[in-house]
Scaffold this motif. Structure first.
Motif: not given
Length: 297
Positions: A31-44
């Motif tokens: 929830c409420l991720f501030e950075c696109g890089s964190d989203i990519q890290e989550l997916i990876s």
């Protein structure tokens, strides 16, 4: 423990992932991720670990004026923009393929004006109405409209819509409206938040958290599990559930909640929505083992 989840809120924390997540856990709620890089890290990380992602709406922060869409608003413009907000974020999530997307319901909440809600968190005054301002018939109509729309969106985009019960009033606990909607739109599930239920039980003399749990546990996709101490003040919000936290001291009776849930629902996910930094590694392991034993023995 294959039904267990942890939360990653605000960013993807490697420290939390290593300490809190176990190899056999079901997944992560984000929830409420501030950075696109964190989203990519989550997916990876999810792909490498072969675990599931659930989204506590929204995944991205800063894309609407508040976190929670106000799909029941009496203000037509706020209602319209809330639906648009959901639609845009659901479209963004298509490639991530979350197992579920969770929204707070009702939103805005409908409050009994005889209860002191000072200790309930609201971002601003548009997040609630009092019963005298919002009729049951309007609540029924707007809820049905939202359920129908969300049912369609979930099926179209292949996710489970989950409604986390927020502050509740008699429109929910003194009528069969919600049960009727959940049966009619069976793709939609709910989330029971143990900390919220316990807090309202202490604040609202007309509300029985255990009764609500008994009625709705069968419809739950997820349980948000955390504790809070409520006596003459509110302390230790989002504290981990531990076997030594006594209800006599104001803590939630987690054992009773989980025994009810065990009787009613064998498949719902258990999300530890707690601040794990407030306890030791040994206590965290005790938390997981205690909950696992309550649900499986």
């Amino acid at each position: 423990m294959e039904r267990f989840m942890i939360g990653q809120y605000g960013n993807f924390s490697h420290e939390k992932q290593v300490r809190d997540f176990k190899d056999n856990f079901f997944g992560i709620e984000a929830c409420l991720f501030e950075c696109g890089s964190d989203i990519q890290e989550l997916i990876s990380t999810a792909q490498k670990g072969q675990f599931n992602i659930g989204v506590h709406f929204p995944l991205r922060t800063g894309i609407w004026r508040l976190r929670d869409p106000q799909f029941l608003s009496k203000d037509d413009e706020i209602k319209r923009s809330s639906y648009e907000y959901i639609e845009k974020e659901v479209d963004f999530l298509k490639d991530i393929k979350p197992k579920y997307i969770l929204f707070h319901y009702p939103k805005p909440v409908i409050l009994d004006e005889h209860v002191d809600w000072t200790n309930w968190r609201f971002d601003d005054k548009t997040e609630y109405y009092f019963e005298s301002e919002y009729s049951f018939e309007e609540f029924r109509m707007k809820s049905e409209e939202f359920f129908k729309w969300l049912d369609y969106k979930g099926k179209k985009n292949n996710f489970i819509p989950v409604l986390e019960l927020d502050a509740l009033n008699r429109y929910i606990y003194d009528s069969d409206l919600l049960e009727t909607l959940l049966q009619r739109f069976s793709s939609i599930r709910i989330c029971l938040d143990i900390g919220r239920l316990h807090l309202q039980d202490k604040l609202d003399k007309n509300f029985s958290a255990l009764d609500v749990t008994r009625r709705f546990a069968k419809y739950a996709e997820a349980i948000h599990l955390w504790n809070v101490k409520v006596s003459n003040k509110i302390e230790f919000s989002h504290y981990p559930v531990l076997p030594n936290l006594s209800p006599e001291d104001g803590w939630a009776d987690v054992e009773t909640y989980l025994r009810i849930i065990k009787e009613e629902n064998k498949t719902c996910k258990i999300l530890f929505e707690h601040n794990s930094k407030s306890i030791t590694d040994e206590e965290l392991e005790s938390c997981y083992n205690w909950v696992n034993n309550l649900l499986n023995t």
